[in-house]
Design a protein around this motif. Structure first.
Motif, short mmCIF file in Angstrom:
data_model
loop_
_atom_site.label_atom_id
_atom_site.label_comp_id
_atom_site.label_asym_id
_atom_site.label_seq_id
_atom_site.Cartn_x
_atom_site.Cartn_y
_atom_site.Cartn_z
N PHE A 17 0.84 -1.20 0.00
CA PHE A 17 0.00 0.00 0.00
C PHE A 17 0.88 1.26 0.00
O PHE A 17 0.70 2.15 -0.84
N ILE A 18 1.85 1.32 0.90
CA ILE A 18 2.71 2.50 1.01
C ILE A 18 3.61 2.64 -0.21
O ILE A 18 3.74 3.73 -0.79
N VAL A 19 4.22 1.54 -0.64
CA VAL A 19 5.15 1.58 -1.77
C VAL A 19 4.43 1.95 -3.07
O VAL A 19 4.96 2.73 -3.87
N SER A 20 3.23 1.43 -3.28
CA SER A 20 2.50 1.76 -4.50
C SER A 20 2.13 3.24 -4.53
O SER A 20 2.27 3.91 -5.56
N TYR A 21 1.69 3.76 -3.39
CA TYR A 21 1.35 5.18 -3.30
C TYR A 21 2.58 6.05 -3.50
O TYR A 21 2.57 7.01 -4.28
N LEU A 22 3.68 5.67 -2.82
CA LEU A 22 4.93 6.44 -2.92
C LEU A 22 5.50 6.34 -4.32
O LEU A 22 5.91 7.36 -4.91
N GLY A 23 5.53 5.13 -4.88
CA GLY A 23 6.14 4.94 -6.20
C GLY A 23 5.41 5.67 -7.30
O GLY A 23 6.04 6.36 -8.13
N ILE A 24 4.09 5.54 -7.33
CA ILE A 24 3.31 6.22 -8.38
C ILE A 24 3.38 7.73 -8.20
O ILE A 24 3.51 8.48 -9.17
N GLY A 25 3.34 8.19 -6.94
CA GLY A 25 3.44 9.63 -6.67
C GLY A 25 4.77 10.20 -7.15
O GLY A 25 4.82 11.26 -7.79
N MET A 26 5.86 9.48 -6.86
CA MET A 26 7.19 9.94 -7.28
C MET A 26 7.32 9.92 -8.80
O MET A 26 7.91 10.85 -9.38
N SER A 27 6.77 8.91 -9.46
CA SER A 27 6.86 8.86 -10.92
C SER A 27 6.11 10.02 -11.57
O SER A 27 6.58 10.60 -12.56
N LEU A 28 4.98 10.40 -10.98
CA LEU A 28 4.23 11.54 -11.50
C LEU A 28 5.00 12.84 -11.30
O LEU A 28 5.01 13.72 -12.18
N ILE A 47 -6.65 -0.29 -1.67
CA ILE A 47 -7.32 -1.44 -2.30
C ILE A 47 -6.29 -2.43 -2.86
O ILE A 47 -6.46 -3.65 -2.76
N ILE A 48 -5.19 -1.90 -3.40
CA ILE A 48 -4.11 -2.77 -3.88
C ILE A 48 -3.57 -3.61 -2.72
O ILE A 48 -3.36 -4.82 -2.85
N GLY A 49 -3.39 -2.96 -1.56
CA GLY A 49 -2.93 -3.67 -0.38
C GLY A 49 -3.94 -4.70 0.11
O GLY A 49 -3.56 -5.80 0.54
N ILE A 50 -5.22 -4.36 0.03
CA ILE A 50 -6.28 -5.27 0.48
C ILE A 50 -6.33 -6.52 -0.39
O ILE A 50 -6.44 -7.64 0.11
N ILE A 51 -6.25 -6.32 -1.71
CA ILE A 51 -6.24 -7.47 -2.62
C ILE A 51 -5.06 -8.38 -2.32
O ILE A 51 -5.19 -9.61 -2.26
N SER A 295 -10.00 6.03 5.53
CA SER A 295 -10.01 5.59 6.93
C SER A 295 -10.69 4.24 7.08
O SER A 295 -10.19 3.35 7.79
N MET A 296 -11.81 4.07 6.41
CA MET A 296 -12.56 2.82 6.51
C MET A 296 -11.77 1.65 5.91
O MET A 296 -11.63 0.59 6.53
N LEU A 297 -11.22 1.86 4.71
CA LEU A 297 -10.47 0.79 4.05
C LEU A 297 -9.16 0.48 4.79
O LEU A 297 -8.76 -0.69 4.87
N THR A 298 -8.52 1.51 5.32
CA THR A 298 -7.28 1.29 6.07
C THR A 298 -7.57 0.49 7.34
O THR A 298 -6.77 -0.35 7.75
N GLY A 299 -8.73 0.75 7.95
CA GLY A 299 -9.13 -0.03 9.12
C GLY A 299 -9.29 -1.50 8.77
O GLY A 299 -8.87 -2.39 9.52
#
Length: 450
Positions: A17-28, A47-51, A295-299
């Motif tokens: 979850f963190i790496v996907s958010y960080l990686g895509i953000g940095m690439s943008l 959701i990526i992390g949940i899957i 918040s809900m999904l992270t929970g």
């Protein structure tokens, strides 16, 4: 339900979850989008992390789904989400009623022209603590701050950094800030108690910043005194919410009354009609949809990771270098700072770290009002300093290329002062006066009855 052994494998979905958010953000960002970290929506990263959690963590699918739903529907998560939408409604209605403009003009009317930088800082502090939004404060005051810098000899980087400092002051302290809501709910403490514990660190930092601005922030040529129109009645809802929250009124009651009060003032001053008022309330709800969903999904994700033994594994590693209450507080500071650097969002960082910190608090008997303050403080410190954070990027954007995020860093005096006092409070407990007078009952998870 069988208790699983501590497992790094179960932590992988959280890291993904963190790496996907960080990686895509940095690439943008690298591809030219300065606001890249905010282009990719965090709920999608969750959701990526949940899957991944459903695929990686061992157990029956139905059992994992039950765990996920219970995590999403956790009492603290639901309370936090309801507070979010009420805070959003209050903020939106009050702004549409003219409250932000009235507050800005009131501040500019009473600040001497020779103390413009002090005025920008103090006004930013009041707006952010009243509205609970640092970005909203920067948007409201940014053009004014840049205008003053252009018309005087005030350093542009200094006045922009001053604005960011004032915005983060309220982001850290406001009882309707999403960071305060997340910090207090994850630690299980009252907002007013966290506010009181936090105040002992934020106020000294504010005073130091004001003194530095008085000494070094004066323009060589003061601008002419201008007349700013405002209606004081439009400032009243902010004052009411601030005072009512501090005195201990139930936060739901405070926000509902604040929404009604702003609505009555807006209707009576013909700022909007009844139908528009109802739509603004809904717009406020809708404006909080992303953080509500996050918040809900992270929970739910946290529930799955905990079920698989991931949280227990992480706690074992963290506890290996924590030996006392003091080192536990240092650990909380490091976890929060690093997570905010990774996500560029202090609310997200607190939501992620909150459950982990709660476990550390219970183990080492750190007062949860203190841990909530540390979570919020270090989130605000790092968020107002990282050059790719929304606050810095938004403030710099108003200068139209004249100032870069790195130009303002030496002038982030409030951030430096707050860092100093918060770290000092870990080693010299000068900020624990309120906590010592009202010690915590860890058995009942509430202040002891005196």
């Amino acid at each position: 339900m069988e208790k699983k052994k501590p497992s790094f494998i179960a932590l992988i979905p959280f890291l993904l979850f963190i790496v996907s958010y960080l990686g895509i953000g940095m690439s943008l960002v690298f591809n030219g989008d300065a606001m890249g970290f905010y282009g990719f929506k965090t709920p999608i990263a969750v959701i990526i992390g949940i899957i991944a959690a459903f695929l990686i963590i061992k157990g029956k699918t139905d059992e994992k789904f039950d765990v996920f739903i219970k995590g999403c529907g956790d009492e603290n998560i639901i309370i936090m989400c309801i507070i979010y939408i009420l805070a959003g409604a209050f903020s939106t209605v009050s702004k549409q009623m003219g409250g932000v403009d009235a507050t800005v003009n009131l501040g500019l009317s009473v600040i001497p022209p020779g103390l413009i930088t002090v005025g920008i800082f103090v006004i930013a502090c009041f707006i952010s603590i009243s509205t609970g939004t640092s970005v909203g404060t920067i948007v409201a005051l940014g053009p004014i701050a840049v205008g003053f810098a252009e018309k005087t000899t005030i350093s542009m980087p200094l006045i922009i950094a001053t604005l960011i400092g004032g915005a983060m002051f309220g982001d850290n302290l406001s009882v309707i800030s999403d960071t305060t809501i997340a910090a207090t709910r994850t630690q299980g403490v009252a907002m007013r108690d966290k506010f009181r514990a936090n105040l002992a660190m934020a106020v000294p930092a504010m005073i130091v910043t004001v003194v530095l601005l008085v000494i070094f922030g004066r323009p060589e040529v003061a601008p002419a005194k201008a007349v700013y129109d405002f209606e004081f009645i439009k400032v009243i809802p902010y004052i009411f919410v601030l005072v009512a929250s501090i005195t201990g009124m139930n936060v739901f009651v405070v926000l509902v009354l604040g929404i009604v009060l702003s609505g009555v003032i807006g209707l009576s001053t013909e700022a909007f009609g009844l139908l528009e008022y109802s739509n603004f309330v809904y717009d406020g709800f809708a404006g909080m949809f992303e953080i509500f969903l996050l918040s809900m999904l992270t929970g739910g994700l946290a529930g799955l990771v905990s079920y698989g033994g991931g949280i227990d594994w992480l706690l074992l590693k963290i506890k290996s270098f924590i030996k006392s209450r003091r080192s536990a507080e240092v650990g909380i500071a490091l976890i929060t700072s690093l997570t905010d650097m990774a996500t560029a969002n202090n609310t997200v960082a607190i939501i992620i770290d909150g459950p982990i910190v709660r476990n550390i608090v219970e183990e080492y008997k750190v007062d949860p009002r203190r841990s909530a303050s540390l979570l919020d403080s270090f989130g605000a410190i790092m968020q107002g300093f990282i050059p790719y954070g929304a606050q810095v990027l938004m403030a710099v954007k108003f200068t139209e290329g004249k100032v870069s995020p790195f130009d303002i860093m030496p002038f982030l005096w409030y951030q430096f002062a707050l860092t100093f006092f918060v770290i000092l409070s870990i080693f010299i407990p000068f900020a624990d006066g309120f906590i010592k007078k009202h010690p915590w009952d860890f058995g009942k998870w509430q202040p002891k009855e005196m």
